[in-house]
Write an enzyme that holds these catalytic residues in place. Structure first.
Site, PDB file in Angstrom:
ATOM      1  N   ASN A 175      41.702  35.938  31.460  1.00 49.77           N
ATOM      2  CA  ASN A 175      42.483  36.879  30.648  1.00 49.77           C
ATOM      3  C   ASN A 175      42.709  38.111  31.515  1.00 49.77           C
ATOM      4  O   ASN A 175      41.788  38.889  31.743  1.00 49.77           O
ATOM      5  CB  ASN A 175      41.701  37.242  29.385  1.00 49.77           C
ATOM      6  CG  ASN A 175      42.371  38.374  28.624  1.00 49.77           C
ATOM      7  OD1 ASN A 175      43.560  38.629  28.803  1.00 49.77           O
ATOM      8  ND2 ASN A 175      41.606  39.056  27.790  1.00 49.77           N
ATOM      9  N   TRP A 176      43.937  38.255  31.973  1.00 43.83           N
ATOM     10  CA  TRP A 176      44.221  39.369  32.891  1.00 43.83           C
ATOM     11  C   TRP A 176      44.432  40.703  32.169  1.00 43.83           C
ATOM     12  O   TRP A 176      44.631  41.719  32.822  1.00 43.83           O
ATOM     13  CB  TRP A 176      45.466  39.038  33.728  1.00 43.83           C
ATOM     14  CG  TRP A 176      45.207  38.092  34.850  1.00 43.83           C
ATOM     15  CD1 TRP A 176      44.028  37.497  35.192  1.00 43.83           C
ATOM     16  CD2 TRP A 176      46.171  37.646  35.816  1.00 43.83           C
ATOM     17  NE1 TRP A 176      44.198  36.701  36.302  1.00 43.83           N
ATOM     18  CE2 TRP A 176      45.502  36.780  36.700  1.00 43.83           C
ATOM     19  CE3 TRP A 176      47.534  37.884  36.009  1.00 43.83           C
ATOM     20  CZ2 TRP A 176      46.149  36.154  37.768  1.00 43.83           C
ATOM     21  CZ3 TRP A 176      48.180  37.261  37.069  1.00 43.83           C
ATOM     22  CH2 TRP A 176      47.493  36.407  37.939  1.00 43.83           C
ATOM     23  N   LYS A 177      44.429  40.685  30.855  1.00 45.04           N
ATOM     24  CA  LYS A 177      44.646  41.933  30.095  1.00 45.04           C
ATOM     25  C   LYS A 177      45.890  42.633  30.641  1.00 45.04           C
ATOM     26  O   LYS A 177      46.871  41.975  30.947  1.00 45.04           O
ATOM     27  CB  LYS A 177      43.402  42.827  30.162  1.00 45.04           C
ATOM     28  CG  LYS A 177      42.109  42.066  29.886  1.00 45.04           C
ATOM     29  CD  LYS A 177      40.941  42.982  29.746  1.00 45.04           C
ATOM     30  CE  LYS A 177      39.658  42.192  29.694  1.00 45.04           C
ATOM     31  NZ  LYS A 177      38.734  42.678  28.707  1.00 45.04           N
TER      32      LYS A 177
ATOM     33  N   HIS B 208      42.113  38.504  20.258  1.00 47.41           N
ATOM     34  CA  HIS B 208      41.151  39.108  21.191  1.00 47.41           C
ATOM     35  C   HIS B 208      40.600  40.396  20.574  1.00 47.41           C
ATOM     36  O   HIS B 208      41.315  41.101  19.859  1.00 47.41           O
ATOM     37  CB  HIS B 208      41.847  39.399  22.523  1.00 47.41           C
ATOM     38  CG  HIS B 208      40.889  39.785  23.604  1.00 47.41           C
ATOM     39  ND1 HIS B 208      40.396  41.064  23.725  1.00 47.41           N
ATOM     40  CD2 HIS B 208      40.320  39.058  24.599  1.00 47.41           C
ATOM     41  CE1 HIS B 208      39.559  41.104  24.749  1.00 47.41           C
ATOM     42  NE2 HIS B 208      39.496  39.899  25.303  1.00 47.41           N
TER      43      HIS B 208
ATOM     44  N   GLU C  98      40.135  43.224  21.736  1.00 46.29           N
ATOM     45  CA  GLU C  98      40.905  44.446  22.051  1.00 46.29           C
ATOM     46  C   GLU C  98      42.116  44.568  21.130  1.00 46.29           C
ATOM     47  O   GLU C  98      42.519  45.664  20.768  1.00 46.29           O
ATOM     48  CB  GLU C  98      41.303  44.435  23.538  1.00 46.29           C
ATOM     49  CG  GLU C  98      40.086  44.721  24.411  1.00 46.29           C
ATOM     50  CD  GLU C  98      40.124  44.116  25.795  1.00 46.29           C
ATOM     51  OE1 GLU C  98      41.209  43.684  26.245  1.00 46.29           O
ATOM     52  OE2 GLU C  98      39.050  44.065  26.424  1.00 46.29           O
TER      53      GLU C  98
ATOM     54  N   GLU D 183      33.374  35.607  21.749  1.00 47.75           N
ATOM     55  CA  GLU D 183      33.296  36.769  22.631  1.00 47.75           C
ATOM     56  C   GLU D 183      32.582  37.914  21.913  1.00 47.75           C
ATOM     57  O   GLU D 183      33.215  38.659  21.147  1.00 47.75           O
ATOM     58  CB  GLU D 183      34.702  37.227  23.033  1.00 47.75           C
ATOM     59  CG  GLU D 183      35.491  36.199  23.796  1.00 47.75           C
ATOM     60  CD  GLU D 183      36.480  36.864  24.750  1.00 47.75           C
ATOM     61  OE1 GLU D 183      36.416  36.560  25.941  1.00 47.75           O
ATOM     62  OE2 GLU D 183      37.286  37.694  24.305  1.00 47.75           O
TER      63      GLU D 183
ATOM     64  N   GLY E  73      33.654  43.377  29.086  1.00 43.24           N
ATOM     65  CA  GLY E  73      33.955  44.457  30.019  1.00 43.24           C
ATOM     66  C   GLY E  73      32.806  45.433  30.212  1.00 43.24           C
ATOM     67  O   GLY E  73      32.987  46.514  30.774  1.00 43.24           O
TER      68      GLY E  73
ATOM     69  N   SER F 105      31.802  39.348  30.088  1.00 40.14           N
ATOM     70  CA  SER F 105      31.180  39.616  31.395  1.00 40.14           C
ATOM     71  C   SER F 105      30.719  38.345  32.119  1.00 40.14           C
ATOM     72  O   SER F 105      29.648  38.338  32.739  1.00 40.14           O
ATOM     73  CB  SER F 105      30.031  40.621  31.249  1.00 40.14           C
ATOM     74  OG  SER F 105      30.534  41.861  30.774  1.00 40.14           O
TER      75      SER F 105
ATOM     76  N   GLY G  32      37.538  37.881  31.718  1.00 45.56           N
ATOM     77  CA  GLY G  32      38.426  39.024  31.887  1.00 45.56           C
ATOM     78  C   GLY G  32      38.391  39.527  33.322  1.00 45.56           C
ATOM     79  O   GLY G  32      39.013  38.966  34.223  1.00 45.56           O
ATOM     80  N   GLY G  33      37.613  40.592  33.548  1.00 50.79           N
ATOM     81  CA  GLY G  33      37.585  41.274  34.846  1.00 50.79           C
ATOM     82  C   GLY G  33      37.449  40.350  36.052  1.00 50.79           C
ATOM     83  O   GLY G  33      38.174  40.496  37.041  1.00 50.79           O
TER      84      GLY G  33
HETATM   85  C1  PEP Z   1      37.900  39.150  27.997  1.00 47.05           C
HETATM   86  O1  PEP Z   1      38.784  39.939  28.303  1.00 47.05           O
HETATM   87  O2  PEP Z   1      38.125  38.252  27.186  1.00 47.05           O
HETATM   88  C2  PEP Z   1      36.583  39.307  28.604  1.00 47.05           C
HETATM   89  C3  PEP Z   1      35.624  38.504  28.241  1.00 47.05           C
HETATM   90  O3  PEP Z   1      36.444  40.326  29.534  1.00 47.05           O
HETATM   91  P1  PEP Z   1      35.249  40.478  30.610  1.00 47.05           P
HETATM   92  O4  PEP Z   1      35.045  39.129  31.249  1.00 47.05           O
HETATM   93  O5  PEP Z   1      35.763  41.503  31.592  1.00 47.05           O
HETATM   94  O6  PEP Z   1      34.042  40.927  29.863  1.00 47.05           O
END
Ligand code: PEP
Length: 250
Positions: free
Chosen positions: A9-11, A96, A98, A168, A174, A214, A235-236
């Site tokens: 997930n590149w956000k 998500h 966010e 999640e 994050g 994470s 994500g990251g």
């Molecule tokens: C996400 O954006 O779905 C996520 C899990 O982010 P991260 O891996 O950065 O915690």
């Protein structure tokens, strides 16, 4: 057997040019990774570049949201399922945390968007997860049950077969605080039991439940060793081709 799904997930990161550069480095690192499905969910403007770059590979491309209307309409700023499909998307992330936290997403809109994704031939990756306060109050299962009931459990059994669930925990997204494999395993087991209660054994054993929060190259292996964890939503660590490839190749 459930084939693992490793999804990025590149956000709100990367331009089309950076997208092309990512795939140039990433694809050679995963060309032999037949053990899992690979998905990159990019910002809308990057989708054409991602689809072109991924053509001929097994890496799928997805959106991060879609509107609940499958027709055209006066919805400024929105993108529909048929539009995502037309550009070459395979999947779409829905609900998500966010979007729930910052953009007013509710379980009811998650359901509408999930139906729109299915009607558009897209695989919905529906996110659920508790906030830290919910966990501390012992309400994790209640939150998960409520989100599942409102967001997906009124789909028909046939519709539900195409759905992927992503667990999640919001406190792990994050933050660098991954859920321990045991915490994640408990939540995944609970989600699978809920699926069993609503849709029966076959659906419970075929539905993929991804863990997100994470996920990094150094913790993915212990998470993927849990029997109910069928992949990751990253994500990251999905922004860097080397780190995402090492997660894919856990
Ligand atoms: C996400 O954006 O779905 C996520 C899990 O982010 P991260 O891996 O950065 O915690």
């Amino acid at each position: 057997m459930r084939k693992p799904l490793m999804a990025g997930n590149w956000k709100m990161f990367k331009t089309p040019e950076q997208t092309t550069a990512f795939f140039e480095k990433f694809l050679p690192l995963v060309e032999k990774s037949a053990h899992c499905e690979i998905l990159v969910c990019a910002p809308f403007v990057d989708l054409p570049a991602a689809v072109i770059a991924a053509a001929g590979s097994s890496v799928g491309v997805g959106g991060q949201n879609l509107h609940w209307s499958t027709g055209d309409g006066a919805f400024t700023g929105e993108v529909s399922g048929p539009m995502l499909k037309a550009v070459g998307c395979r999947s779409v992330i829905i609900g998500h945390s966010e979007r729930r936290q910052f953009f007013g997403e509710t379980d009811a809109t998650v359901l509408q968007r999930t139906k729109a994704a299915l009607a558009s031939g897209l695989q919905p990756v529906v996110c659920v997860g508790e906030m830290l306060a919910d966990r501390e109050a012992g309400k994790t299962n209640l939150v998960l049950e409520t989100q599942l009931r409102g967001g997906v459990f009124s789909l028909t059994p046939e519709e539900f077969t195409a759905v992927v669930i992503a667990y999640e925990p919001v406190w792990a997204i994050g933050t660098g605080k991954t859920a321990t494999p045991e915490i994640a395993a408990d939540a995944h087991k609970f989600i699978r039991e809920q699926i069993r209660a609503h849709y029966g054994d076959a659906a419970a054993s075929s539905t993929r439940i991804l863990y997100g929060g994470s996920v990094k190259p150094d913790n993915v292996k212990s998470l993927m060793a849990q029997p109910d964890i069928d992949g990751a939503l990253v994500g990251g660590a999905s922004l860097d081709p080397i780190s995402f490839a090492s997660i894919v190749n856990f």
